[in-house]
Design a protein around this motif. Structure first.
Motif, mmCIF file in Angstrom:
data_model
loop_
_atom_site.group_PDB
_atom_site.id
_atom_site.type_symbol
_atom_site.label_atom_id
_atom_site.label_comp_id
_atom_site.label_asym_id
_atom_site.label_seq_id
_atom_site.Cartn_x
_atom_site.Cartn_y
_atom_site.Cartn_z
ATOM 1 N N ASP A 189 0.858 -1.188 0.000
ATOM 2 C CA ASP A 189 0.000 0.000 0.000
ATOM 3 C C ASP A 189 0.897 1.241 0.000
ATOM 4 O OD1 ASP A 189 -1.625 2.202 0.715
ATOM 5 O OD2 ASP A 189 -2.980 0.919 1.870
ATOM 6 N N ILE A 190 1.068 1.852 -1.161
ATOM 7 C CA ILE A 190 2.001 2.972 -1.304
ATOM 8 C C ILE A 190 1.559 4.191 -0.508
ATOM 9 C CG2 ILE A 190 1.044 3.977 -3.431
ATOM 10 C CD1 ILE A 190 4.774 3.437 -2.948
ATOM 11 N N ALA A 191 0.258 4.436 -0.400
ATOM 12 C CA ALA A 191 -0.236 5.588 0.367
ATOM 13 C C ALA A 191 0.061 5.403 1.855
ATOM 14 C CB ALA A 191 -1.728 5.790 0.128
ATOM 15 N N ARG A 192 -0.124 4.210 2.357
ATOM 16 C CA ARG A 192 0.186 3.921 3.767
ATOM 17 C C ARG A 192 1.683 4.086 4.019
ATOM 18 N NH1 ARG A 192 -0.975 -2.016 5.389
ATOM 19 N NH2 ARG A 192 0.932 -2.267 4.220
ATOM 20 N N THR A 193 2.500 3.612 3.094
ATOM 21 C CA THR A 193 3.954 3.749 3.200
ATOM 22 C C THR A 193 4.355 5.222 3.186
ATOM 23 O OG1 THR A 193 4.319 1.608 2.156
ATOM 24 C CG2 THR A 193 6.143 3.181 2.061
ATOM 25 N N GLU A 194 3.751 5.981 2.300
ATOM 26 C CA GLU A 194 4.044 7.412 2.210
ATOM 27 C C GLU A 194 3.728 8.121 3.526
ATOM 28 O OE1 GLU A 194 3.258 10.956 -0.998
ATOM 29 O OE2 GLU A 194 1.626 9.533 -0.668
ATOM 30 N N ALA A 195 2.571 7.833 4.088
ATOM 31 C CA ALA A 195 2.173 8.460 5.357
ATOM 32 C C ALA A 195 3.135 8.081 6.472
ATOM 33 C CB ALA A 195 0.746 8.050 5.720
ATOM 34 N N PHE A 196 3.511 6.818 6.552
ATOM 35 C CA PHE A 196 4.410 6.368 7.611
ATOM 36 C C PHE A 196 5.766 7.053 7.529
ATOM 37 C CE2 PHE A 196 7.795 3.568 9.128
ATOM 38 C CZ PHE A 196 7.439 3.456 10.467
ATOM 39 N N TYR A 197 6.402 6.977 6.369
ATOM 40 C CA TYR A 197 7.753 7.516 6.252
ATOM 41 C C TYR A 197 7.779 9.044 6.306
ATOM 42 C CZ TYR A 197 9.805 2.970 5.546
ATOM 43 O OH TYR A 197 10.242 1.691 5.736
ATOM 44 N N ASN A 198 6.783 9.708 5.700
ATOM 45 C CA ASN A 198 6.753 11.170 5.718
ATOM 46 C C ASN A 198 6.318 11.721 7.066
ATOM 47 O OD1 ASN A 198 7.656 11.522 3.090
ATOM 48 N ND2 ASN A 198 5.632 11.808 2.234
ATOM 49 N N LEU A 244 18.424 9.745 2.615
ATOM 50 C CA LEU A 244 18.806 10.036 3.987
ATOM 51 C C LEU A 244 19.978 11.010 3.966
ATOM 52 C CD1 LEU A 244 18.726 6.404 5.404
ATOM 53 C CD2 LEU A 244 16.932 8.131 5.537
ATOM 54 N N GLU A 245 20.234 11.685 5.060
ATOM 55 C CA GLU A 245 21.331 12.655 5.108
ATOM 56 C C GLU A 245 22.674 12.021 4.773
ATOM 57 O OE1 GLU A 245 21.535 15.141 8.568
ATOM 58 O OE2 GLU A 245 19.376 15.541 8.492
ATOM 59 N N GLY A 246 22.866 10.758 5.096
ATOM 60 C CA GLY A 246 24.108 10.066 4.787
ATOM 61 C C GLY A 246 24.251 9.697 3.330
ATOM 62 N N GLY A 247 23.188 9.907 2.537
ATOM 63 C CA GLY A 247 23.271 9.676 1.111
ATOM 64 C C GLY A 247 22.570 8.427 0.605
ATOM 65 N N LEU A 248 22.150 7.522 1.499
ATOM 66 C CA LEU A 248 21.465 6.328 1.024
ATOM 67 C C LEU A 248 20.089 6.711 0.508
ATOM 68 C CD1 LEU A 248 21.418 3.229 0.729
ATOM 69 C CD2 LEU A 248 20.352 3.150 2.976
ATOM 70 N N GLU A 249 19.763 6.257 -0.684
ATOM 71 C CA GLU A 249 18.478 6.558 -1.279
ATOM 72 C C GLU A 249 17.495 5.437 -0.984
ATOM 73 O OE1 GLU A 249 17.415 8.811 -5.248
ATOM 74 O OE2 GLU A 249 18.301 6.861 -5.644
ATOM 75 N N LEU A 250 16.268 5.804 -0.607
ATOM 76 C CA LEU A 250 15.196 4.844 -0.378
ATOM 77 C C LEU A 250 14.168 5.003 -1.488
ATOM 78 C CD1 LEU A 250 14.575 5.323 3.451
ATOM 79 C CD2 LEU A 250 15.983 3.587 2.335
ATOM 80 N N ILE A 251 13.731 3.881 -2.052
ATOM 81 C CA ILE A 251 12.747 3.888 -3.127
ATOM 82 C C ILE A 251 11.674 2.861 -2.787
ATOM 83 C CG2 ILE A 251 12.365 3.455 -5.586
ATOM 84 C CD1 ILE A 251 15.284 4.308 -6.048
ATOM 85 N N PHE A 252 10.415 3.222 -3.004
ATOM 86 C CA PHE A 252 9.283 2.349 -2.698
ATOM 87 C C PHE A 252 8.385 2.227 -3.922
ATOM 88 C CE2 PHE A 252 10.681 4.420 1.146
ATOM 89 C CZ PHE A 252 10.697 3.409 2.081
ATOM 90 N N PHE A 253 8.119 0.981 -4.329
ATOM 91 C CA PHE A 253 7.178 0.678 -5.399
ATOM 92 C C PHE A 253 6.027 -0.118 -4.823
ATOM 93 C CE2 PHE A 253 11.117 1.045 -7.891
ATOM 94 C CZ PHE A 253 10.697 1.839 -8.937
ATOM 95 N N GLN A 254 4.817 0.136 -5.319
ATOM 96 C CA GLN A 254 3.680 -0.672 -4.901
ATOM 97 C C GLN A 254 3.596 -1.876 -5.829
ATOM 98 O OE1 GLN A 254 -0.097 1.051 -3.579
ATOM 99 N NE2 GLN A 254 -1.088 -0.210 -5.140
ATOM 100 N N GLN A 255 3.917 -3.016 -5.296
ATOM 101 C CA GLN A 255 3.776 -4.293 -5.998
ATOM 102 C C GLN A 255 4.047 -5.394 -4.991
ATOM 103 O OE1 GLN A 255 6.915 -3.605 -8.934
ATOM 104 N NE2 GLN A 255 7.957 -5.410 -8.175
#
Length: 127
Positions: free
Chosen positions: A16-25, A47-58
Motif C-alpha cells: 500500500d504505497i499511500a500507507r507507506t508514504e504516510a508512515f515515512y513522511n 537520507l542525510e548520509g546519502g542512502l536513497e530509499l525507493i518504494f514501489f507498490q507491488q
C-alpha cells in the motif's frame, strides 16, 4: 570493464504505497517525493548520509525485498552485466526497461538479490 559501485539505493516493494508514504513522511519525518512513471506512482528520498530509499507498490516476497540497487553512473549497463555473467554471476533478469532507464538483477554468492540501474540518458554499452 571493471564496475565499482559509487552509490546504491534500497528498494522496497510495498502493498500500500499511500500507507507507506504516510508512515515515512509523517511518522519518521523523511521527505519522500512522489515520482511518476510507474502505477500508481513510486516514492523516492535520500537520507542525510546519502542512502536513497525507493518504494514501489507491488507484491514483494520476503527475501526479495528490500533489494540493494547499484547505480551505473558512467553508462555501459550491458557491459557490466556481460562482465558479471562472464565471472560466473547468476543473472536473474537481463537488462530491461525500468522507470527512467534500464535495470538488471543478479545474485550474490548466497543467493541474495542485487540489482543495477542506469539512466536512459547514458549509453547502454561503451564497447
Amino acid at each position: 570493464m571493471k564496475f565499482k559501485p559509487k552509490s546504491a539505493s534500497l528498494v522496497y516493494y510495498v502493498s500500500d504505497i499511500a500507507r507507506t508514504e504516510a508512515f515515512y513522511n509523517k511518522t519518521l519525518g523523511l521527505e519522500l517525493e512522489r515520482m511518476e512513471g510507474a502505477e500508481p506512482y513510486w516514492l523516492q528520498g535520500a537520507l542525510e548520509g546519502g542512502l536513497e530509499l525507493i518504494f514501489f507498490q507491488q507484491e514483494g516476497v520476503r527475501g526479495n525485498t528490500p533489494a540493494i540497487i547499484f547505480t551505473v553512473h558512467d553508462g555501459g549497463i550491458d557491459d557490466v552485466v556481460a562482465d558479471l555473467a562472464a565471472s560466473g554471476v547468476t543473472i536473474v533478469t537481463p537488462v530491461s526497461e525500468a522507470p527512467g532507464g534500464w535495470s538488471a538483477d543478479f545474485l550474490d554468492p548466497d543467493g541474495f538479490g542485487l540489482g543495477l540501474w542506469q539512466s536512459d540518458d547514458l549509453p547502454r554499452s561503451l564497447r
